[in-house]
Scaffold this motif. Sequence first.
Motif, PDB file in Angstrom:
ATOM      1  N   TRP A  42      51.573  47.999  67.123  1.00  0.00           N
ATOM      2  CA  TRP A  42      50.815  48.705  67.913  1.00  0.00           C
ATOM      3  C   TRP A  42      49.465  48.997  67.244  1.00  0.00           C
ATOM      4  N   GLN A  45      43.913  53.527  68.040  1.00  0.00           N
ATOM      5  CA  GLN A  45      42.533  52.878  68.611  1.00  0.00           C
ATOM      6  C   GLN A  45      42.113  54.588  69.347  1.00  0.00           C
ATOM      7  N   GLN A  60      47.020  50.568  71.390  1.00  0.00           N
ATOM      8  CA  GLN A  60      46.679  49.447  71.241  1.00  0.00           C
ATOM      9  C   GLN A  60      47.037  47.962  70.787  1.00  0.00           C
ATOM     10  N   ARG A  61      48.332  46.937  71.333  1.00  0.00           N
ATOM     11  CA  ARG A  61      48.984  45.706  71.122  1.00  0.00           C
ATOM     12  C   ARG A  61      48.545  45.008  70.888  1.00  0.00           C
ATOM     13  N   TYR A  62      48.814  44.515  70.246  1.00  0.00           N
ATOM     14  CA  TYR A  62      48.637  42.996  69.108  1.00  0.00           C
ATOM     15  C   TYR A  62      50.057  42.408  68.654  1.00  0.00           C
ATOM     16  N   GLU A 111      45.178  42.272  72.399  1.00  0.00           N
ATOM     17  CA  GLU A 111      45.160  42.847  73.517  1.00  0.00           C
ATOM     18  C   GLU A 111      43.604  43.889  74.565  1.00  0.00           C
ATOM     19  N   HIS A 112      43.186  43.164  74.645  1.00  0.00           N
ATOM     20  CA  HIS A 112      41.762  44.172  75.678  1.00  0.00           C
ATOM     21  C   HIS A 112      42.879  46.049  76.081  1.00  0.00           C
ATOM     22  N   ARG A 113      41.242  46.090  75.974  1.00  0.00           N
ATOM     23  CA  ARG A 113      41.803  48.100  76.309  1.00  0.00           C
ATOM     24  C   ARG A 113      41.935  47.735  77.646  1.00  0.00           C
ATOM     25  N   SER A 118      47.347  47.841  76.701  1.00  0.00           N
ATOM     26  CA  SER A 118      46.605  48.740  76.195  1.00  0.00           C
ATOM     27  C   SER A 118      45.873  49.567  76.936  1.00  0.00           C
ATOM     28  N   PRO A 120      44.089  53.261  78.023  1.00  0.00           N
ATOM     29  CA  PRO A 120      44.032  54.848  76.973  1.00  0.00           C
ATOM     30  C   PRO A 120      43.393  55.849  77.699  1.00  0.00           C
ATOM     31  N   ASP A 140      36.627  48.510  69.205  1.00  0.00           N
ATOM     32  CA  ASP A 140      37.699  47.879  68.807  1.00  0.00           C
ATOM     33  C   ASP A 140      38.313  46.648  68.191  1.00  0.00           C
TER      34      ASP A 140
END
Length: 465
Positions: A42, A45, A60-62, A111-113, A118, A120, A140
Amino acid sequence: MVIVFIVNSILFMGRPNDRYGFIRPPVDNTWDESYGEPEEQWFDQRVDHFNKQDNKTFKQRYFVEDSHYKTGGPVFLMISGESEAGTFWLTNMTYMGEIAPKFGALAVVLEHRYYGKSVPTPDLSTENLKYLSSELALKDTQQFALYLMKKLSLEGSKWVVFGGSYAGNLAAWFREKYPNIAAGAIASSAPVEAVVDFMGYAGVVSESLGKECSDNIRKAFIEMETLLKTPEDVIKLRKTLNMCGTFDGKNINNNRLLAFNLMGTISHAVQYNLHLDVICKIMNDSSVGTPLERCAKVLGVNHTKPCDEVNYNDMIKASRNTTIDPKMMERQWLYQACNEFAYFVTTDLVNNPFGHNVPVEFWVQMCADMYDKQFTAQSIQKSVDRTNAYYGGLKPKVTNVVFPNGSLDPYHALSVLHDLNNSTKAVVIENYSHGGDMWGSTPKDTQSLRNAHKLIEQQIAEYIK
């Protein structure tokens, strides 16, 4: 017969909504999907990068795959689009994952917001969706890249970004807007030209199916429209398509939704190259029944199962659900469409195969009904014009990008099909579908696909010199 029924089960308003999103793996793939799951990570962001007074952040996940990374090697970043981030992108199931070891690359997925985990905001209300835009998603990506450079000491590594479909746009646009970070981009099946009335989609579908098959599908839709005219014929239509008795043919939005669902199912078979030969064999066989009865067989209509409800108001009610679900993407994606790109697939093209019941007004109505009357035909057109002006449409001012497209994919009509300059290349892959170049190599690959992969590999080598 259940050719396209499988596709229909994962569509919402023309978009697949399972883990693969809008990029579908080949039906006959032979990859081992039992790969080890990389660790979920994470990044903090900013919610609004363009408001200095707003310091709110979200997680935000990755995911990172570093087993083949060699110090100083490149970073391959898959920008995830309008679905939950898929860890399969880091494996040899995909072309990025396949070539990462060859380049000693660190493979990453962001991952896209607003998609997956992810998100917000506490819900997906229309007010809270104001932070969902391509510009914020690109920012981002920039902020994440700077963070990962520092965290993993990647200052000497060159970045190549990948993406497909909408995320293919993001890959090209990231190279355009942040060339100091991305050395290059692979923008697969990227419809970089936003358009309100995407009537050309049906034209490509018609070409891909061939004249006889396309003509018979057209006859099926004309037959359906004729049956909508009298109560007695509506009963026949309900029986043919196994629709519930609540469908009476009197509500224009219900009629349009029916046509859209049938059109979407068949057109997605073309978009993903799913058994087109079998579909056309049925549609061209008069012994099966009328054109509409043949179409019902292609659609997998099963009269032993419960009837299908076709109700526009119920669909709108479901789509106005603002609860966050990591597996769902429908409400978010349509908001982006209404607010930035449109891509509204319609039947406004003369002699298209799908009749006349999906005009652009149907989409405008959905945008208004789903998002508290925020969108109008005028506001949507203005947003599309702004998107094309900001990113450049079919002529983005960009270098070091490859634009691969499949000839069968209707979205290639909105992508870059010719080289823009010496380092921005376009390649059309014959008889391939949407995102077809993004999957790992197989013995069944055609020479056209092999050539495209060779070009991509050569260009990446140039980018990271």
